[in-house]
Structure formats: structure tokens, C-alpha cells
Design a protein around this motif. Structure first.
Motif, PDB file in Angstrom:
ATOM      1  N   THR B  59       0.777  -1.249   0.069  1.00 47.79           N
ATOM      2  CA  THR B  59      -0.202   0.040  -0.052  1.00 47.79           C
ATOM      3  C   THR B  59       0.951   1.127  -0.059  1.00 47.79           C
ATOM      4  O   THR B  59       0.586   2.067  -0.861  1.00 47.79           O
ATOM      5  CB  THR B  59      -0.929   0.120   1.356  1.00 47.79           C
ATOM      6  N   GLU B  63       1.109   4.022  -2.888  1.00 45.90           N
ATOM      7  CA  GLU B  63       0.955   5.304  -2.689  1.00 45.90           C
ATOM      8  C   GLU B  63       2.329   6.202  -3.227  1.00 45.90           C
ATOM      9  O   GLU B  63       1.890   7.465  -3.879  1.00 45.90           O
ATOM     10  CB  GLU B  63       0.798   5.715  -0.929  1.00 45.90           C
ATOM     11  N   ALA B  77      -7.278   9.570  -1.988  1.00 45.10           N
ATOM     12  CA  ALA B  77      -8.526   9.195  -1.686  1.00 45.10           C
ATOM     13  C   ALA B  77      -8.901   7.923  -1.096  1.00 45.10           C
ATOM     14  O   ALA B  77      -9.634   7.428  -0.286  1.00 45.10           O
ATOM     15  CB  ALA B  77      -9.868   9.858  -2.513  1.00 45.10           C
ATOM     16  N   SER B  78      -8.350   7.176  -1.909  1.00 47.67           N
ATOM     17  CA  SER B  78      -8.473   5.777  -1.930  1.00 47.67           C
ATOM     18  C   SER B  78      -7.433   4.797  -2.425  1.00 47.67           C
ATOM     19  O   SER B  78      -6.905   5.163  -3.562  1.00 47.67           O
ATOM     20  CB  SER B  78      -9.781   5.124  -2.411  1.00 47.67           C
ATOM     21  N   ILE B  79      -6.939   3.694  -2.168  1.00 43.08           N
ATOM     22  CA  ILE B  79      -6.166   2.513  -2.599  1.00 43.08           C
ATOM     23  C   ILE B  79      -6.864   1.472  -2.577  1.00 43.08           C
ATOM     24  O   ILE B  79      -7.034   0.796  -1.226  1.00 43.08           O
ATOM     25  CB  ILE B  79      -4.850   2.590  -1.972  1.00 43.08           C
ATOM     26  N   SER B  80      -7.163   0.648  -3.753  1.00 43.84           N
ATOM     27  CA  SER B  80      -7.586  -0.341  -3.706  1.00 43.84           C
ATOM     28  C   SER B  80      -6.694  -1.671  -3.992  1.00 43.84           C
ATOM     29  O   SER B  80      -6.001  -1.262  -5.124  1.00 43.84           O
ATOM     30  CB  SER B  80      -8.664  -0.920  -4.562  1.00 43.84           C
ATOM     31  N   LEU B  81      -6.075  -2.585  -3.492  1.00 40.68           N
ATOM     32  CA  LEU B  81      -5.107  -3.718  -3.914  1.00 40.68           C
ATOM     33  C   LEU B  81      -5.854  -5.127  -4.180  1.00 40.68           C
ATOM     34  O   LEU B  81      -6.502  -5.563  -3.276  1.00 40.68           O
ATOM     35  CB  LEU B  81      -4.082  -3.758  -2.780  1.00 40.68           C
ATOM     36  N   LYS B  82      -5.406  -5.657  -5.442  1.00 43.99           N
ATOM     37  CA  LYS B  82      -5.886  -6.988  -5.461  1.00 43.99           C
ATOM     38  C   LYS B  82      -4.462  -7.816  -5.471  1.00 43.99           C
ATOM     39  O   LYS B  82      -3.586  -7.445  -6.195  1.00 43.99           O
ATOM     40  CB  LYS B  82      -6.619  -7.233  -6.876  1.00 43.99           C
ATOM     41  N   LEU B  83      -4.561  -8.752  -4.558  1.00 41.41           N
ATOM     42  CA  LEU B  83      -3.230  -9.187  -4.130  1.00 41.41           C
ATOM     43  C   LEU B  83      -3.041 -10.461  -4.924  1.00 41.41           C
ATOM     44  O   LEU B  83      -3.798 -11.445  -5.053  1.00 41.41           O
ATOM     45  CB  LEU B  83      -3.123  -9.685  -2.871  1.00 41.41           C
TER      46      LEU B  83
END
Lengths: 335, 137
Positions: B59, B63, B77-83
Motif C-alpha cells: 500500500t 501510494e 482518496a483511496s487505494i484498492s489492492l488485489k493481491l
């Protein structure tokens, strides 16, 4: 009700629903207020040169009141630390324990989605509250059968929510190792001679890979093994010879003849081993190793059946399969 | 703010070498003391090839990757992670990214969506979507 590996999916689901229904855990305050030393460690480790985390003037120039914490640090402030324990109402701990009890003991995180409502600054005290919000399963995955569940973490300063994170985890039961992974103690697949398929025999080896024993069928319906070159098939309009016709044998037969091989050494095989000429129910005879029997116990006419030996891929060499025989009715490897 | 945020703009790639020092330093900087991030013997016992980078670091790096390019006026504003595949020590990871959406808002200025992918020798380690706004100068 207690959950065990024998529990049904409905029982597991209902136990998970209880955790969902119990709602969010009590807010827990981070060990320290947001502070510059931890921010410095973070930007140094990340190699993050954004000046708003370390320089008040730069932060003000970017519209903040002074230095701010990296938003991605939201979770860091409430990490438990080296010797920290989960609280009893922590839903991630409770859900993990539930699926452990159900036999889904392995874990992998699949998604981590965070919304940052505002930047935070040194001196602010952050609290964390967590809840279980979603449970889906059982699902078949590449890793094994498992359950996906999602916890939502909410970070607040006072009553104000500053960040929210949905964290999705797969708890799974590792897929049973194939026989190949366990290996065959008497065989070394790295040294065994792999079958080499020709245009005439490809259908046979494709069949073995599919755990089918295929026997070539001629135009008049007669069966033939080993397969003969298929030039008796007429050439099509495209100039190609037709594909080989075959029937899938039952895999059952009887020993027509056999030898016990003591010497010389054969790559990848332990000595001695038995090679049997098996007369299949379909009437053709086929050679192959006869396994799971003492060489001295082999008798002409003894009933046998086919077994398939699967070997894992090795480096850049693909997975492959051999066929062999074993005494009929034995439950062993392969088939 | 100099970065071009037009849809389709590619972000400058960033490669991070996961030396053991990086794996351990980033785990500790994120206050993540799970042994698989710093103790190779225990990582082996648990079936891992080596120590590996933790999710909080993913993350943080995503960023950093976006703000390196967008500048200090960007507000995440947002951080989406697909691992995806693990990121073990001694493997390099390269982030690539592209602007996929720009929305003008009255209050916050431009709201920019960036698709970020981090790829290592095993494949895609992280597939991410980052949304940030740009503050007026």
C-alpha cells in the motif's frame, strides 16, 4: 455450537453469521499518537520523497496545516506490535479461529481496499474498530477449497472517521497433494524415459494422459495394438490422412506372459521389476510394467487392471503420465 | 503540479529491489512483526520460499508510486489492492500505471483514477486502483 472439520457448510455459515451479528469491536487506541519518528521510519523504508510528510513548509504549500502522516500509514498506528495480542472481540481473530476449527487452516489475503477520508497529523490519537461484514463459501479455488471473508476496519480520531479498510481473506484447506507429489518410491521421474509420441501413436499417449487406455480400431472394426501406421485411412480433401479411430479399453485383462527384469539397470527404475504382456478384455495384448506384486507371485492368467502414474512438471518439462498394470481389485496409486 | 493527468497518460515506471534489508525494514516500519517478513527459517517452515514483502508495504509503495508522479499537492482518496503472487526477497518489482479516469469536481478540483500494476518474476503481485484529488495551488 462447536465447529469441527466435520461441520456442514450451513453450520459454518451460521457460526460466521454470529460473528457478523455481534457487530463492531470496541474502539482500540493505537500504542502511540501519530508521531514524526514513525513517519520518518516509514518514508525512509518506502523511499518516499514526498516532502509533506517531513517538512512543515512543504506541507503548508500543499494546502495542509503542517506535516501530515502518509495516508497509507492509517493501519500502522494501530498495529499490535511485537508482543501484542488480539482482543477477544476482534472479528478477524474470531473468524480465523472459526475457519481453523473447520479445517480451513491456511490463509491468503486477496484484497485490501482503503478509503482515506482525510489526512491525519502528528499528535492525533487514532482508534480502530473492526467488524466482520461478509462471508462467502465454500468455494473451490486453485489453492484448495475455502471460504472468503471480509473484515472492515474503521479508524477514527475522536468521533470522526478518518479511514476505512475492507480486508478480504481466503481461508482454505490446502489441496491434497497428487500422487505425483508424493512420488513413487521405486521411480525417479527425472530419469525415466518419457514416452515419445509419433503421429501414429499420439492418440494412445494422449489417452494415457487422460487416463484412458485407447486401442486403435481399423476400418473393418478390428482392434490393433501396437497401433500400425494409419496410412490405410484415406487421404482427405485437405491432403491429410484421417485421424486414428480407437476404442477406449476397459483397462481390465489378464497376464498372458511376463518377465522379471533384473538387469541391466534401467534409468529411473529400481530393480527388479515385472514386465507383463496383458491380454485385454477387448482381445488385444499390451505390454507394461506390472506393479504392486512380488515378482515371484506373478502367474499366467492372473487378473490385472490398468493404473496411471502421474508425474509433476519438472522445470521446463511438462507434467506427464505413464500407464502400468496392477493386480485387479487393488486400491493403490494412480487410477 | 506538472504531471499530465489526461486519461491514457502513463506513469514513469518504478522498480524496487526486495533486498532482505528492504523486506525487513519495511515490515518493521509498518509495525508488522509477523515472522514471515523477517525470519527466513520460519518462513521456510511455513512453506514460503523466503521472507516476503507485507501488504502494508504494498500500500505504501503504491501510494509513493502515484505521488512521486502526481506531486505533493495530490490528496490520496483511496487505494484498492488485489493481491496476487508473493513478492519474495531478492526479487525486483516494477510498478507501471496509467490514468484511467479524470473527473472535474467543484469542491476538490480534478479527481484522478490511476490503474497501477506491480509485477515481479512470478507474475502480477499487486493490481491496484488509486484515486486522488489535486488541490488548487
Amino acid at each position: 455450537m462447536s465447529i469441527t472439520p466435520e461441520s456442514t457448510a450451513d453450520e459454518i455459515r451460521s457460526a460466521a453469521q454470529e460473528i457478523i451479528a455481534s457487530g463492531a469491536s470496541a474502539p482500540k487506541t493505537g500504542r502511540d499518537p501519530i508521531n514524526r519518528p514513525m513517519i520518518h521510519n516509514w518514508v525512509e523504508a518506502m523511499g518516499d520523497g514526498n516532502p509533506i510528510y517531513v517538512d512543515d513548509d512543504a506541507a503548508r504549500a500543499a494546502g495542509h496545516d503542517g506535516v501530515v502522516a502518509p495516508p497509507a500509514m492509517a493501519q500502522v498506528w494501530t498495529m499490535r506490535g511485537l508482543h501484542g495480542a488480539r482482543t477477544d472481540d476482534d472479528p478477524l481473530g474470531r473468524a480465523s479461529a472459526l475457519f481453523d476449527e473447520a479445517g480451513f487452516t491456511s490463509v491468503v489475503a486477496t484484497n485490501c481496499d482503503t478509503v482515506y477520508h482525510r489526512y491525519t497529523a502528528p499528535g492525533e490519537e487514532v482508534t480502530l474498530s473492526a467488524e466482520l461484514v461478509d462471508v462467502v463459501g465454500p468455494k473451490q479455488t486453485a489453492l484448495g477449497d475455502g471460504w472468503f471473508f471480509t473484515t472492515r476496519n474503521t479508524w477514527s480520531v475522536g468521533d470522526e472517521i478518518v479511514a476505512e479498510m475492507n480486508f478480504r481473506i481466503l481461508k482454505f484447506r490446502p489441496a491434497a497433494k497428487s500422487a505425483a507429489s508424493d512420488g513413487y518410491p521405486d521411480l525417479d521421474p527425472a530419469k525415466l524415459i518419457r514416452p515419445s509420441a509419433s503421429r501414429d501413436t499420439a492418440f494412445f499417449w494422449d489417452g494415457v494422459a487422460a487416463h484412458e487406455l485407447r486401442v486403435q480400431q481399423l476400418d473393418d472394426g478390428a482392434l490393433r495394438h501396437p497401433p500400425i501406421p494409419a496410412t490405410w485411412k484415406s487421404r482427405g480433401d485437405d491432403g491429410e490422412f484421417g485421424a486414428t479411430d480407437y476404442v477406449v479399453a476397459s483397462g481390465r485383462g489378464s497376464v498372458y506372459s511376463h518377465v522379471v527384469h533384473h538387469a541391466p539397470k534401467v534409468p529411473g527404475r529400481s530393480l527388479p521389476f515385472v514386465v507383463a504382456l496383458v491380454e485385454l478384455e477387448e482381445g488385444v495384448r499390451m505390454l507394461g510394467e506390472l506393479r504392486d506384486v512380488e515378482p515371484g507371485d506373478v502367474q499366467i492368467g492372473m487378473p490385472v487392471e490398468v493404473t496411471f502414474l502421474d508425474f509433476d512438471a519438472d522445470g521446463d518439462k511438462p507434467a506427464w503420465t505413464l500407464y502400468a498394470w496392477r493386480p485387479a481389485g487393488t486400491t493403490g496409486e494412480g487410477a | 503540479m506538472s504531471a499530465n493527468t489526461a486519461v491514457g497518460t502513463a506513469l514513469p515506471p518504478l522498480t524496487i529491489e526486495a533486498t532482505p534489508t528492504f523486506v525487513v525494514a519495511s515490515a518493521l516500519a509498518t509495525r508488522d512483526f509477523q515472522d514471515v517478513h523477517h525470519d527466513r527459517d520460519l518462513a521456510h517452515q511455513k512453506g514460503s520460499k523466503d521472507i516476503f514483502v507485507n501488504i502494508l508495504t504494498d500500500t505504501g509503495l503504491v501510494e509513493r508510486f502515484v505521488t512521486d508522479w502526481a506531486g505533493p499537492r495530490a490528496r490520496i482518496a483511496s487505494i484498492s489492492l488485489k493481491l496476487g503472487v508473493p513478492w519474495y526477497a531478492y526479487d525486483g518489482l516494477t510498478f507501471t500505471g496509467e490514468v484511467t479516469e479524470v473527473e472535474s469536481t467543484q469542491v476538490e478540483g480534478d479527481r484522478v483514477t490511476v490503474a497501477v500494476t506491480g509485477t515481479n518474476s512470478l507474475g502480477k503481485h499487486v493490481i491496484s486502483t488509486v484515486v486522488f484529488t489535486l488541490q488548487e495551488a
